[in-house]
Design a protein around this motif. Structure first.
Motif, PDB file in Angstrom:
ATOM      1  N   GLU A 108       0.829  -1.208   0.000  1.00 37.12           N
ATOM      2  CA  GLU A 108       0.000   0.000   0.000  1.00 37.12           C
ATOM      3  C   GLU A 108       0.867   1.264   0.000  1.00 37.12           C
ATOM      4  OE1 GLU A 108      -3.719   1.736   2.650  1.00 37.12           O
ATOM      5  OE2 GLU A 108      -3.281  -0.413   2.688  1.00 37.12           O
ATOM      6  N   ILE A 109       1.944   1.247   0.776  1.00 30.73           N
ATOM      7  CA  ILE A 109       2.855   2.392   0.832  1.00 30.73           C
ATOM      8  C   ILE A 109       3.496   2.618  -0.540  1.00 30.73           C
ATOM      9  CG2 ILE A 109       5.065   3.195   1.766  1.00 30.73           C
ATOM     10  CD1 ILE A 109       4.259   1.612   4.382  1.00 30.73           C
ATOM     11  N   LEU A 110       4.091   1.581  -1.089  1.00 26.92           N
ATOM     12  CA  LEU A 110       4.801   1.737  -2.364  1.00 26.92           C
ATOM     13  C   LEU A 110       3.859   2.078  -3.510  1.00 26.92           C
ATOM     14  CD1 LEU A 110       7.477  -1.044  -1.983  1.00 26.92           C
ATOM     15  CD2 LEU A 110       7.822   1.426  -1.955  1.00 26.92           C
ATOM     16  N   LYS A 111       2.682   1.466  -3.536  1.00 26.10           N
ATOM     17  CA  LYS A 111       1.717   1.807  -4.582  1.00 26.10           C
ATOM     18  C   LYS A 111       1.359   3.284  -4.525  1.00 26.10           C
ATOM     19  CE  LYS A 111      -0.657  -2.495  -5.633  1.00 26.10           C
ATOM     20  NZ  LYS A 111      -1.943  -3.214  -5.582  1.00 26.10           N
ATOM     21  N   LYS A 112       1.207   3.814  -3.321  1.00 25.99           N
ATOM     22  CA  LYS A 112       0.840   5.224  -3.182  1.00 25.99           C
ATOM     23  C   LYS A 112       1.975   6.134  -3.640  1.00 25.99           C
ATOM     24  CE  LYS A 112      -1.989   8.470  -2.225  1.00 25.99           C
ATOM     25  NZ  LYS A 112      -3.231   8.640  -2.994  1.00 25.99           N
ATOM     26  N   LEU A 113       3.204   5.792  -3.306  1.00 19.21           N
ATOM     27  CA  LEU A 113       4.331   6.610  -3.753  1.00 19.21           C
ATOM     28  C   LEU A 113       4.450   6.590  -5.275  1.00 19.21           C
ATOM     29  CD1 LEU A 113       7.052   5.793  -1.078  1.00 19.21           C
ATOM     30  CD2 LEU A 113       5.540   7.793  -1.192  1.00 19.21           C
ATOM     31  N   ILE A 114       4.255   5.439  -5.873  1.00 19.77           N
ATOM     32  CA  ILE A 114       4.297   5.325  -7.337  1.00 19.77           C
ATOM     33  C   ILE A 114       3.124   6.070  -7.954  1.00 19.77           C
ATOM     34  CG2 ILE A 114       4.084   3.712  -9.266  1.00 19.77           C
ATOM     35  CD1 ILE A 114       5.682   1.706  -7.427  1.00 19.77           C
ATOM     36  N   GLU A 115       1.945   5.906  -7.365  1.00 26.85           N
ATOM     37  CA  GLU A 115       0.752   6.610  -7.854  1.00 26.85           C
ATOM     38  C   GLU A 115       0.949   8.120  -7.797  1.00 26.85           C
ATOM     39  OE1 GLU A 115      -3.392   7.544  -5.751  1.00 26.85           O
ATOM     40  OE2 GLU A 115      -3.088   5.388  -6.115  1.00 26.85           O
ATOM     41  N   LEU A 116       1.541   8.590  -6.727  1.00 23.76           N
ATOM     42  CA  LEU A 116       1.814  10.016  -6.591  1.00 23.76           C
ATOM     43  C   LEU A 116       2.698  10.501  -7.736  1.00 23.76           C
ATOM     44  CD1 LEU A 116       1.649  12.609  -4.823  1.00 23.76           C
ATOM     45  CD2 LEU A 116       3.706  11.793  -3.665  1.00 23.76           C
ATOM     46  N   GLY A 117       3.726   9.743  -8.044  1.00 17.38           N
ATOM     47  CA  GLY A 117       4.599  10.100  -9.157  1.00 17.38           C
ATOM     48  C   GLY A 117       3.870  10.128 -10.482  1.00 17.38           C
ATOM     49  N   LYS A 118       3.036   9.141 -10.726  1.00 18.97           N
ATOM     50  CA  LYS A 118       2.269   9.092 -11.980  1.00 18.97           C
ATOM     51  C   LYS A 118       1.230  10.207 -12.047  1.00 18.97           C
ATOM     52  CE  LYS A 118       2.657   4.164 -12.921  1.00 18.97           C
ATOM     53  NZ  LYS A 118       1.931   2.895 -13.007  1.00 18.97           N
ATOM     54  N   GLU A 119       0.544  10.431 -10.931  1.00 20.06           N
ATOM     55  CA  GLU A 119      -0.518  11.436 -10.877  1.00 20.06           C
ATOM     56  C   GLU A 119       0.026  12.839 -11.143  1.00 20.06           C
ATOM     57  OE1 GLU A 119      -2.540  13.340  -7.047  1.00 20.06           O
ATOM     58  OE2 GLU A 119      -3.126  11.248  -7.350  1.00 20.06           O
ATOM     59  N   LYS A 120       1.178  13.118 -10.594  1.00 14.96           N
ATOM     60  CA  LYS A 120       1.760  14.452 -10.739  1.00 14.96           C
ATOM     61  C   LYS A 120       2.650  14.561 -11.971  1.00 14.96           C
ATOM     62  CE  LYS A 120       0.073  15.833  -6.806  1.00 14.96           C
ATOM     63  NZ  LYS A 120      -0.968  16.804  -6.695  1.00 14.96           N
ATOM     64  N   GLY A 121       2.829  13.455 -12.658  1.00 16.08           N
ATOM     65  CA  GLY A 121       3.668  13.477 -13.849  1.00 16.08           C
ATOM     66  C   GLY A 121       5.097  13.111 -13.522  1.00 16.08           C
ATOM     67  N   LYS A 122       5.829  12.742 -14.533  1.00 13.33           N
ATOM     68  CA  LYS A 122       7.200  12.277 -14.315  1.00 13.33           C
ATOM     69  C   LYS A 122       8.106  13.379 -13.791  1.00 13.33           C
ATOM     70  CE  LYS A 122       8.841  13.040 -18.989  1.00 13.33           C
ATOM     71  NZ  LYS A 122       9.415  12.429 -20.160  1.00 13.33           N
ATOM     72  N   ASN A 123       7.707  14.611 -13.913  1.00  9.71           N
ATOM     73  CA  ASN A 123       8.552  15.713 -13.466  1.00  9.71           C
ATOM     74  C   ASN A 123       8.323  16.101 -12.004  1.00  9.71           C
ATOM     75  OD1 ASN A 123       9.806  16.008 -15.973  1.00  9.71           O
ATOM     76  ND2 ASN A 123       8.074  17.186 -16.728  1.00  9.71           N
ATOM     77  N   LEU A 124       7.402  15.427 -11.319  1.00  8.67           N
ATOM     78  CA  LEU A 124       7.106  15.775  -9.929  1.00  8.67           C
ATOM     79  C   LEU A 124       8.365  15.805  -9.086  1.00  8.67           C
ATOM     80  CD1 LEU A 124       5.248  16.195  -7.425  1.00  8.67           C
ATOM     81  CD2 LEU A 124       5.247  13.700  -7.228  1.00  8.67           C
ATOM     82  N   PHE A 125       9.114  14.728  -9.086  1.00 12.54           N
ATOM     83  CA  PHE A 125      10.264  14.647  -8.210  1.00 12.54           C
ATOM     84  C   PHE A 125      11.406  15.522  -8.713  1.00 12.54           C
ATOM     85  CE2 PHE A 125       8.141  10.477  -7.391  1.00 12.54           C
ATOM     86  CZ  PHE A 125       7.601  10.870  -6.178  1.00 12.54           C
ATOM     87  N   GLN A 126      11.517  15.707 -10.026  1.00  7.82           N
ATOM     88  CA  GLN A 126      12.519  16.640 -10.538  1.00  7.82           C
ATOM     89  C   GLN A 126      12.184  18.055 -10.065  1.00  7.82           C
ATOM     90  OE1 GLN A 126      12.420  15.738 -14.755  1.00  7.82           O
ATOM     91  NE2 GLN A 126      14.425  14.778 -14.595  1.00  7.82           N
ATOM     92  N   GLN A 127      10.912  18.414 -10.061  1.00  9.37           N
ATOM     93  CA  GLN A 127      10.482  19.727  -9.590  1.00  9.37           C
ATOM     94  C   GLN A 127      10.808  19.872  -8.102  1.00  9.37           C
ATOM     95  OE1 GLN A 127       6.300  20.469  -9.948  1.00  9.37           O
ATOM     96  NE2 GLN A 127       6.432  22.466  -8.977  1.00  9.37           N
ATOM     97  N   MET A 128      10.553  18.840  -7.320  1.00  7.68           N
ATOM     98  CA  MET A 128      10.869  18.883  -5.898  1.00  7.68           C
ATOM     99  C   MET A 128      12.374  19.089  -5.715  1.00  7.68           C
ATOM    100  SD  MET A 128       8.299  15.814  -4.691  1.00  7.68           S
ATOM    101  CE  MET A 128       9.270  15.354  -3.297  1.00  7.68           C
TER     102      MET A 128
END
Length: 133
Positions: A108-128
């Motif tokens: 559940e934890i990992l699915k949510k972290l992956i979902e967050l990345g997909k939901e916000k787009g591949k640039n989410l973590f680059q933006q962070m």
């Protein structure tokens, strides 16, 4: 670095605070649980490892988080997002307390972290990453 709170069906995931240090160490340095992690046994942990949470709210080199059950507020474990290659790659880590093993919490934890990345787009973590540099 502080993250917004994240919710799943059963969990609340939030940024680690200094006061969370002892609970995190109870997982990471437990003899049975640490078999699956790189952490040393408690009696061999150095000062930096034992005091990892000191000032953690201001550490912008990674995104450490703690996980609680939404209904009971029980501390279940930890997870983290660690930037690599200037935000082009990310390492996800997790540790769930042994009394909660085999109940689907890590998934559940990992699915949510992956979902967050997909939901916000591949640039989410680059933006962070860019926001902190």
């Amino acid at each position: 670095m502080q993250m917004p709170e994240i919710e799943t069906n059963r969990l609340l995931i939030r940024s680690t605070r200094e006061s969370d240090g002892p609970a995190c160490l109870d997982i990471w340095l437990d003899d049975e649980m640490r078999k699956y992690m790189a952490d040393p046994p408690r009696n061999k942990a150095d000062e930096a490892e034992l005091n990892f949470a000191v000032g953690i709210e201001n550490d912008d080199s990674w995104y450490p988080m703690v996980v609680f059950h939404k209904d009971t507020a029980d501390f279940l474990g930890t997870c983290s997002i660690v930037p690599m290659d200037r935000g082009k790659r990310w390492d996800f880590g997790y540790a769930v307390h042994k009394k909660y093993w085999r109940q689907g919490y890590a998934t559940e934890i990992l699915k949510k972290l992956i979902e967050l990345g997909k939901e916000k787009g591949k640039n989410l973590f680059q933006q962070m990453w860019q926001e902190k540099t």
